[in-house]
Write a protein that holds these residues in place. Structure first.
Motif, short mmCIF file in Angstrom:
data_model
loop_
_atom_site.label_atom_id
_atom_site.label_comp_id
_atom_site.label_asym_id
_atom_site.label_seq_id
_atom_site.Cartn_x
_atom_site.Cartn_y
_atom_site.Cartn_z
N UNK A 156 0.21 -59.77 57.61
CA UNK A 156 0.29 -58.60 58.48
C UNK A 156 -1.12 -58.07 58.69
N UNK A 157 -1.29 -57.20 59.68
CA UNK A 157 -2.60 -56.61 59.94
C UNK A 157 -2.98 -55.67 58.81
N UNK A 158 -4.26 -55.75 58.39
CA UNK A 158 -4.77 -54.89 57.33
C UNK A 158 -5.97 -54.11 57.89
N UNK A 159 -5.85 -52.79 57.93
CA UNK A 159 -6.92 -51.93 58.44
C UNK A 159 -7.53 -51.14 57.27
N UNK A 160 -8.74 -50.68 57.49
CA UNK A 160 -9.42 -49.91 56.45
C UNK A 160 -10.03 -48.64 57.04
N UNK A 161 -10.16 -47.62 56.20
CA UNK A 161 -10.87 -46.41 56.53
C UNK A 161 -11.56 -45.96 55.24
N UNK A 162 -12.85 -46.29 55.12
CA UNK A 162 -13.53 -46.18 53.83
C UNK A 162 -14.69 -45.19 53.89
N UNK A 163 -14.72 -44.28 52.95
CA UNK A 163 -15.86 -43.40 52.77
C UNK A 163 -16.89 -44.12 51.90
N UNK A 164 -18.13 -44.11 52.33
CA UNK A 164 -19.18 -44.86 51.64
C UNK A 164 -19.77 -44.06 50.46
N UNK A 165 -20.38 -44.82 49.56
CA UNK A 165 -21.16 -44.23 48.49
C UNK A 165 -20.36 -43.68 47.32
N UNK A 166 -19.10 -44.07 47.21
CA UNK A 166 -18.28 -43.59 46.09
C UNK A 166 -18.40 -44.58 44.93
N UNK A 167 -19.01 -44.13 43.84
CA UNK A 167 -19.28 -44.99 42.70
C UNK A 167 -18.43 -44.56 41.51
N UNK A 168 -17.88 -45.54 40.79
CA UNK A 168 -17.14 -45.28 39.56
C UNK A 168 -17.67 -46.21 38.47
N UNK A 169 -17.41 -45.81 37.24
CA UNK A 169 -17.83 -46.63 36.10
C UNK A 169 -16.62 -47.40 35.59
N UNK A 170 -16.76 -48.73 35.50
CA UNK A 170 -15.63 -49.51 35.02
C UNK A 170 -15.86 -50.99 35.15
N UNK A 171 -14.75 -51.73 35.08
CA UNK A 171 -14.78 -53.18 35.19
C UNK A 171 -14.49 -53.57 36.63
N UNK A 172 -15.46 -54.20 37.29
CA UNK A 172 -15.26 -54.61 38.69
C UNK A 172 -14.12 -55.62 38.80
N UNK A 173 -13.99 -56.50 37.79
CA UNK A 173 -12.93 -57.52 37.83
C UNK A 173 -11.56 -56.86 37.77
N UNK A 174 -11.41 -55.89 36.87
CA UNK A 174 -10.10 -55.26 36.75
C UNK A 174 -9.79 -54.34 37.92
N UNK A 175 -10.80 -53.67 38.45
CA UNK A 175 -10.55 -52.82 39.62
C UNK A 175 -10.18 -53.68 40.83
#
Length: 401
Positions: free
Chosen positions: A277-296
């Motif tokens: 199906x079509x997948x659209x995005x609407x993303x705010x830039x510059x939002x940083x979190x601390x964690x595991x990139x693989x698990x996120x």
């Protein structure tokens, strides 16, 4: 051992005891309390403590007893009071009060939910002892000084006893909470074993059936049997992999963490997909979190895969910031999830009928893993109210830098 009548034990106790409601009305008293009060229990029951013990013209000590009982009712903590005086009206001479001294302890009575439902008021008279202290002493020490010294000593010992009682109560509460946590963990473990056994049985049975067919039917197509067996083995592997990931998450196993740019992570993960199906995005830039990139990334993949299974024609991924948290939303235009099932879908192996029909091979662990990953990052995952379709919402605390 013969059965013990606890009501008889209460009535025979040598120390005066009364049970009061939270608003300080008498529920029951024992015989020793009747003697101390100078009143039969029939006259006490249902009456207010203040009414029965006004404390005499000077109100000696009674305000302290009232304050203690009210604190115990409000806070649920036992109080051992220092030596105090409150006078009692003579039964044979109304309006004439007799000087009395008491050692008092007030304790809460809890129901099964931990709420205070009654108060235990224990009073022991020490009038004779105090009057003896007021009499002459061969040492020549002033009586007032001796009384003051004894009162100070009794007060100190009472405070020590109260501290011990509070520590004992806290230890009992800690033990109760630990036992409740252990029972809950055991219940969850038993449920997990039952769920796992149920979902592993299908592919195991299929694998056994195909192998038996290959051994017993010489005309069976070996390639077809092997391909089917491989499919069942892959299915088992997926379930075991997801179960191991859940076990690691629930155990809080340490993982390597880093600062993750969520907008970039979303773009990278969606770029490698081939959605139906079509997948659209609407993303705010510059939002940083601390964690595991693989698990996120695994969390995002599970949510998007779930949305694609239920979407009619469109999935949207949004990323924004609210109150110091990154908010990741995955929306679909499918039939939605009824409010009564919005928590159930996060249980392991729970699959709604439409999910089973759309993807019979799903493990039923994706959303359970997603919620565990969110929790491991001090975040949350829930389903938001929506007029149509489904909106999964992840909240993660932003990294300070």
């Amino acid at each position: 051992m013969a059965e013990i009548d606890l009501s008889a034990v209460f009535d025979a106790m040598p120390v005066g005891c009364a049970v009061l409601t939270n608003d300080l009305r008498y529920v029951t008293v024992n015989r020793a309390y009747e003697r101390l009060a100078g009143q039969p229990r029939e006259r006490l029951l249902g009456r207010h403590f203040y009414e029965m013990f006004p404390g005499g013209p000077g109100g000696h000590g009674i305000s302290d007893v009232r304050a203690s009982l009210e604190r115990v009712a409000a806070e649920g903590e036992t109080e051992v009071m220092p030596l105090l005086r409150y006078d009692v009206e003579r039964a044979d001479r109304p309006g004439d009060y007799e000087e009395r001294y008491w050692s008092v302890r007030n304790a809460p009575l809890f129901d099964s939910a931990g709420r205070v439902i009654a108060l235990i008021h224990r009073a022991e008279e020490v009038t004779a002892y105090i009057k003896q202290l007021h009499q002459g002493h061969p040492s020549g020490e002033p009586a007032a000084a001796r009384v003051e010294a004894v009162e100070a000593e009794l007060f100190a010992r009472a405070r020590e006893l109260q501290d011990v009682n509070q520590r004992l109560h806290q230890a009992q509460e800690d033990e109760r909470r630990a036992n409740a946590a252990m029972r809950d963990a055991l219940r969850r473990q038993q449920q997990a074993v039952a769920d796992t056994s149920h979902d592993l049985r299908g592919p195991l049975t299929g694998l056994q059936t195909r192998l038996q067919l290959a051994l017993t039917d010489p005309e069976a197509d070996s390639q077809e049997v092997l391909h089917a067996a491989l499919h069942d083995a892959d299915r088992l592997g997926e379930i075991v992999t997801d179960l191991l990931e859940l076990a690691r998450l629930e155990a809080g196993a340490p993982v390597q963490t880093e600062t993750v740019d969520l907008a970039r992570l979303v773009e990278d993960e969606l770029a490698g997909r081939e959605p139906d199906v079509a997948v659209a995005t609407r993303l705010e830039r510059g939002l940083l979190v601390r964690g595991s990139a693989i698990r996120l990334a695994r969390l995002l993949d599970n949510l998007v895969s779930n949305a694609e299974r239920h979407a009619g024609s469109r999935v949207e991924v949004r990323l924004s910031c609210t109150d110091g948290h990154a908010v990741l939303e995955v929306l679909d235009d499918g039939p939605g999830i009824p409010p009564g099932e919005r928590e159930a879908v996060f249980r392991r192996f729970y699959r709604r009928p439409d999910a089973r029909s759309r993807e019979p091979e799903g493990t039923g662990l994706g959303l359970a893993i997603a919620r565990q990953i969110a929790g491991a990052h001090d975040g949350t995952l829930h389903i938001a109210d929506r007029t149509s379709g489904t909106c999964m919402v992840v909240r993660l605390p932003l990294s300070p830098g």
